[in-house]
Design an enzyme around this catalytic site. Sequence first.
Site, short mmCIF file in Angstrom:
data_model
loop_
_atom_site.label_atom_id
_atom_site.label_comp_id
_atom_site.label_asym_id
_atom_site.label_seq_id
_atom_site.Cartn_x
_atom_site.Cartn_y
_atom_site.Cartn_z
N SER A 1 -11.14 12.43 0.69
CA SER A 1 -10.20 11.90 -0.29
C SER A 1 -10.26 12.71 -1.59
CB SER A 1 -10.50 10.41 -0.52
OG SER A 1 -9.41 9.76 -1.12
N ASP B 1 -2.98 6.16 7.35
CA ASP B 1 -3.71 6.09 6.08
C ASP B 1 -2.78 5.56 5.00
OD1 ASP B 1 -5.17 6.57 3.73
OD2 ASP B 1 -6.14 8.34 4.59
N HIS C 1 -7.83 5.28 6.41
CA HIS C 1 -8.55 6.02 5.37
C HIS C 1 -10.06 5.96 5.61
CE1 HIS C 1 -8.40 8.10 1.57
NE2 HIS C 1 -9.30 7.29 1.03
#
Length: 230
Positions: free
Chosen positions: A124, A182, A209
């Site tokens: 991320s 996601d 995610h």
Amino acid sequence: MAATETPGAAQKRVLRVLALHGYRQNERSFWERTGALRKRLRGRADLITFSAPLLVPDPDAEPGAGDPDSLQDESRGWWFSNPEQNSFDAMEESKTCSGLEAPLDTVAKAFSELGPFDGILGFSQGAALVAIICALKQQGDPRFHFDFAILVAGFKSLSTDHAKHYQQPITVPSLHVIGETDRVISAAMSQELVSHFENPVILMHSGGHYVPACAPQKKVYWEFLDKFLT
């Protein structure tokens, strides 16, 4: 009792990979979240985690601002897209941010004190920083020595301060892991980052995610990493 090596047997090399966590995570929480991946990579690669320099003051950020299910003890981040509020949103366009000096110095310190490393992995916001580090490495930054990058749920920073790092194609060998469902970092956002890399390897998975590590993904990880074990 230590194992006895067979005389003349070559010891298998294990890759060392520096792992950068996501926003509102820390060294401990990311170690736990990558447990399945570390198990899949055992004997091929070791992940070394460490914490970002910035403390996130409000762990209850608005939906979409950070990574869900993170441990709230010492939530940390690599930079803030809104320095006035000390907050971050991957979809927030900003002319200024909290700067890259602190996170880059932190990563450089990890390379110096914990290295050497064969590769670097980011999740991320950590993956967004990895992309910038790849660009700096390509430009000859002497602080960062590694052979490959793995970017999980990565995205292109929307801060104008970071735009210069995407001006040239990034040639560092890269594996991009993208979740089709996601809801924090969309597949489209990750694909946009992929477009800045030359000859990227892409691993799509049906999940959201997180760092995937099921059998189908293991094969892709292994094939990518094996290129750097020879």
